[in-house]
Write a protein that holds these residues in place. Structure first.
Motif, PDB file in Angstrom:
ATOM      1  N   GLY A 130       0.789  -1.140  -0.053  1.00 59.51           N
ATOM      2  CA  GLY A 130       0.034   0.019  -0.018  1.00 59.51           C
ATOM      3  C   GLY A 130       0.993   1.342  -0.238  1.00 59.51           C
TER       4      GLY A 130
ATOM      5  N   GLU B  40       4.534  -9.336   2.553  1.00 55.58           N
ATOM      6  CA  GLU B  40       3.262  -9.565   2.690  1.00 55.58           C
ATOM      7  C   GLU B  40       2.828  -9.625   4.146  1.00 55.58           C
ATOM      8  OE1 GLU B  40       1.400  -9.118   0.151  1.00 55.58           O
ATOM      9  OE2 GLU B  40       2.569  -8.953  -1.349  1.00 55.58           O
TER      10      GLU B  40
ATOM     11  N   GLN C  99      -0.050   2.330   7.780  1.00 61.18           N
ATOM     12  CA  GLN C  99      -0.747   1.318   7.117  1.00 61.18           C
ATOM     13  C   GLN C  99      -1.131   0.576   8.133  1.00 61.18           C
ATOM     14  OE1 GLN C  99      -0.972   1.338   3.925  1.00 61.18           O
ATOM     15  NE2 GLN C  99       0.611   3.124   3.580  1.00 61.18           N
ATOM     16  N   HIS C 100      -0.884   0.122   8.844  1.00 54.02           N
ATOM     17  CA  HIS C 100      -1.480  -0.759   9.948  1.00 54.02           C
ATOM     18  C   HIS C 100      -2.656  -0.101  10.592  1.00 54.02           C
ATOM     19  CE1 HIS C 100       0.740  -4.659   9.762  1.00 54.02           C
ATOM     20  NE2 HIS C 100       1.656  -3.695   9.626  1.00 54.02           N
TER      21      HIS C 100
ATOM     22  N   ASP D   4      -5.478  -0.382   7.963  1.00 52.73           N
ATOM     23  CA  ASP D   4      -5.920  -1.386   7.808  1.00 52.73           C
ATOM     24  C   ASP D   4      -7.173  -1.709   8.852  1.00 52.73           C
ATOM     25  OD1 ASP D   4      -4.400  -1.941   5.491  1.00 52.73           O
ATOM     26  OD2 ASP D   4      -2.746  -2.933   6.720  1.00 52.73           O
TER      27      ASP D   4
ATOM     28  N   THR E 156     -12.313  -0.847   5.869  1.00 55.96           N
ATOM     29  CA  THR E 156     -12.253  -2.277   5.177  1.00 55.96           C
ATOM     30  C   THR E 156     -11.753  -2.096   3.851  1.00 55.96           C
ATOM     31  OG1 THR E 156     -14.515  -1.329   4.240  1.00 55.96           O
ATOM     32  CG2 THR E 156     -14.542  -2.389   6.481  1.00 55.96           C
ATOM     33  N   GLU E 157     -11.836  -3.302   3.050  1.00 54.90           N
ATOM     34  CA  GLU E 157     -11.199  -3.150   1.789  1.00 54.90           C
ATOM     35  C   GLU E 157     -12.014  -2.207   0.796  1.00 54.90           C
ATOM     36  OE1 GLU E 157     -10.950  -7.413   0.577  1.00 54.90           O
ATOM     37  OE2 GLU E 157      -9.316  -7.951   2.049  1.00 54.90           O
ATOM     38  N   ASP E 158     -13.481  -2.195   1.222  1.00 51.74           N
ATOM     39  CA  ASP E 158     -14.144  -1.527   0.343  1.00 51.74           C
ATOM     40  C   ASP E 158     -13.959  -0.011   0.649  1.00 51.74           C
ATOM     41  OD1 ASP E 158     -14.897  -3.781  -0.886  1.00 51.74           O
ATOM     42  OD2 ASP E 158     -16.765  -3.876   0.540  1.00 51.74           O
ATOM     43  N   GLY E 159     -13.253   0.445   1.889  1.00 50.48           N
ATOM     44  CA  GLY E 159     -13.216   1.690   1.868  1.00 50.48           C
ATOM     45  C   GLY E 159     -13.932   2.259   3.060  1.00 50.48           C
TER      46      GLY E 159
END
Length: 767
Positions: free
Chosen positions: A472, A492, A566-567, A570, A574-577
């Protein structure tokens, strides 16, 4: 008779060879021999004939040499006899020369001693005082005889190179001239003749001395004697210049045997050349001081001459030794050449010649080129390994440095000073450690600061590559200075990402500063790898290096900040924002929930679990550096809480949202904040910043609740209840559920509400 026979027997082959040679030369003795036609006929020869002619001429040359050698042996007795006759002739010639000198003196006395004016004077008896009869009775004085012999005696002394006697005689002539100018015993013609003779012979002697000084074969003692004599003649500037040139020509002659080649070792060439040049300068300085003393004019010329020779020496070293090393990034080879040259040059300081600054100024560009090329090689090599690094920590492999010493060993080594790094960091560390071997000249050339700056830039570039390895962060860090478009393998897993921080922290905190200590003049030794020196290194480190270490830590902070950001993102999104941390999770609790199982919100549970996992990983990766792991977890917790504190949309909804913050929402919010404080305190990463920000957040939430007209002291239970819930949550999330003691119903906090037990933070918020 026997000797005669032997001579005849030895002369037989000589006569035979002579006859053959005579026959070969008859053609050239002929009256009909035409040289022009002969040359034209020979010039029209073909290649084969020319080769035959050359072979013939070589044979003829050999025969002639053999004939000469045999003639010498055959006529050796005649040669000895002739030599004796020559010696006798030289003696006779010397006698004739003395006789002629006497006759010349007599003639000069007759020509210059007669005063024509006195011929008119008469004696008391009526005769002429200077009549021929009177003159015949007058003998020349000793002074007149000395004046007649003076030029010839000087000629003899000069011819026989009896310099000291010639100088003494010239000084005597000067004394006579000075006395006769006062007494006026000599005629003007005789005095003028003496002065002219002195001037001419002084010039002749000076020329003779200058010629001797210019000869390469003149030995040191003879050179000093000639220069000293020339100085006594009054030509000091010329004498000093000749002295300098004589030493220059001598060392240039000695340099003819020094043949540098592209395959020769630069250090050996530099050492040999330094020995020649600086020995010549040292000898010239010694001779100059011995003959001319410390006169400023000659000292200035000596310094200028020595500086010129040093500059010429530096150019030769740069051309034949430094150029190739600098272009290839061979810092050690370049530094060694400089060190050798400076070592020889520094010996001249005892003679008052400080020429090292001249060398340093001329060598600096080449060493800077080698320094930059070496740093570039470290950067490129590390970048190449970073592209394939699996980001797994391992002990250093067994490797051999360029210097031939083992740099590290495997995990089974008994040495305590071992650390785990990934492959690219091991390579980076190895090259840096090798880079700092034998860097003494960098200090003397005042390149210590430039070296540290260059290494910082390389380390900063490596930090940029580690940042790019974080998922990211590619787009954000792609244009950072120094990162370029280098390809880096992604880290990763959390373990790989924490390994990036392990690389950065170990390099910046210990490995690089300890290597850089070799640039400190206080720590020139071989004990840098001794763990016992680490504490003393902190006290001895130069202020410049302390500042440099702070800059390294600042570069590591970039990686740490990116990691925590970044963490935190996270956790929050969510992955969808969509956000996991919104005001709705608190303002919608009242009126929509009948029974509540009090437990920290999901996002703070995830934060606790993530910190727990990272603490476990860090315990293995940061052995001996637990403080860095603690600061990392502290920074990550602060990042999440600071984001909550600065999320204006969250607070807009809390303060002015469609629904006010109710008692249950306030209680859940308070529980979440207390949970953060609780696990941060138990994990020992509770910072003052975190404590302060949490207090401010609670105060803001209570202020929003008070604005609805309610008193938070009437709805919030005691802090003991929150602490128990938080402790229970920690144990349950950690896999250790706690049994309820039955004395208090955790799901009924209102049964034990007490305004007097509300914390000071809560009281502050309600006020």
């Amino acid at each position: 008779m026997a000797s005669a026979k032997t001579a005849r027997s030895r002369g037989t082959p000589v006569k035979e060879n002579g006859a053959k040679l005579e026959e070969g030369l008859n053609f050239f003795k002929s009256d009909k021999f035409d040289a022009q036609n002969y040359v034209q006929s020979r010039c029209s020869l073909n290649e084969k004939e020319i080769k035959h002619l050359c072979s013939y001429l070589l044979d003829l040359k050999k025969a002639s040499a053999e004939e000469m050698r045999k003639s010498v042996y055959a006529n050796y007795t005649a040669f000895i006899r002739t030599s004796k006759e020559i010696s006798d002739l030289e003696g006779e010639l010397s006698s004739i020369r003395k006789l002629m000198s006497t006759q010349t003196a007599l003639i000069h006395g007759l020509a210059e001693g007669v005063n024509i004016d006195s011929l008119t004077k008469t004696a008391p008896d009526g005769s002429f005082a200077n009549s021929p009869s009177a003159f015949e009775d007058k003998e020349p004085s000793d002074l007149e005889k000395w004046l007649v012999e003076f030029p010839d005696l000087l000629d003899v002394l000069l011819a026989e190179r009896r310099i000291d006697e010639a100088l003494a005689l010239l000084d005597e002539g000067e004394r006579v001239v000075s006395e006769e100018k006062e007494t006026k015993k000599l005629s003007a013609a005789m005095l003028s003749s003496l002065q002219t003779s002195i001037i001419e012979h002084r010039q002749k002697l000076a020329d003779q001395l200058a010629e001797a000084a210019c000869q390469p074969s003149t030995r040191g003692s003879e050179l000093r004697a000639a220069i000293s004599a020339l100085k006594k003649l009054g030509d000091g500037p010329r004498a000093h210049t000749l002295l300098m040139n004589a030493h220059l020509q001598r060392y240039k002659y000695n340099m003819q045997s020094l043949r540098p080649s592209s395959t020769s070792y630069g250090g050996a060439y530099t050492a040999a050349l330094s020995q020649l040049v600086f020995s010549a300068i040292a000898q010239a300085a010694s001779d100059s001081i011995a003959i001319f003393g410390g006169e400023p004019a000659y000292t200035s010329e000596l310094v200028m001459w020595a500086t010129k020779q040093t500059e010429a020496f530096a150019l030769l070293v740069k051309r034949h030794a430094l150029a190739s090393s600098a272009a290839a990034g061979g810092l050690r080879a370049a530094a060694e050449c400089v060190q050798i040259a400076l070592g020889h040059c520094s010996l001249l300081e005892a003679r008052g010649l400080a020429l090292c600054p001249v060398l340093l100024k001329l060598f600096r560009p080449s060493v800077e080129q080698a320094l930059n090329a070496n740093l570039k090689r470290i950067e490129e090599s590390t970048a190449a390994l970073a592209a394939a690094d699996d980001w797994i920590l391992t002990y250093p492999p067994v490797t051999t440095r360029q210097s031939g010493r083992l740099s590290s060993t495997g995990a089974g080594n008994t040495l305590a000073f071992q650390h785990k790094l990934t492959s690219s960091a091991h390579r980076f560390n190895l090259m840096v450690q090798d880079f700092f071997e034998d860097v003494g000249p960098l200090l003397s050339m005042q390149l210590g600061g430039q070296t540290l700056e260059g290494l910082f830039q390389v380390f900063n570039t490596y930090m940029s590559m580690l940042i790019k390895a974080l998922p990211g962060s590619m787009e954000e860090e792609a244009d950072y200075e120094g990162s370029g478009n280098k390809i880096v393998r992604m880290a990763e897993s959390e373990a790989q990402q924490i390994a990036l921080l392990a690389n950065a922290s170990l390099l910046a905190d210990e490995l690089l500063p300890r290597a850089a200590m070799k640039l400190s003049p206080l720590n020139q030794g071989n004990n840098y790898d001794d763990p016992r020196r680490r504490s003393s290194d902190r006290h001895n480190r130069h202020p410049e290096q302390r500042e440099w270490k702070k800059r390294l830590a600042g570069s590591v902070d970039r990686l740490k900040d990116t990691f925590c950001r970044q963490h935190a993102l996270d956790l929050i999104f969510t992955e969808d924002g969509e956000s996991h941390l919104t005001a709705d999770m608190y303002i919608n609790m009242d009126g929509n929930v009948d029974e509540i199982d009090w437990f920290p919100s999901f996002i703070f549970q995830e934060l606790f679990l993530k910190l727990n996992r990272m603490a476990t990983l860090a315990a293995d990766m940061f052995v001996g550096r637990e403080r860095f792991a603690t600061l990392l977890l502290m920074r990550l917790t602060e990042t999440v809480i600071l984001w909550l504190s600065d999320d204006q949309s969250f607070w807009d909804d809390i303060e002015d949202g469609p629904r006010p913050l109710g008692p249950l929402g306030l209680q859940q919010f308070y529980l979440d904040m207390k949970f953060v404080i609780c696990f941060a305190s138990q994990g020992r990463f509770l910072s003052r910043i975190l404590n302060r920000v949490v207090g401010e957040i609670i105060s803001k939430a209570m202020a929003a609740f008070v604005s609805t007209g309610m008193d938070p002291n009437n709805v919030l239970p005691e802090d003991e209840w929150f602490n128990e819930v938080c402790q229970d949550a920690i144990e349950r999330l950690s896999g250790k559920p706690k049994g309820i003691n039955g004395e208090r119903e955790l799901n009924s906090p209102t049964a034990s509400v007490s305004a007097q037990s509300i914390s000071s933070v809560r009281s502050h918020g309600s006020s």
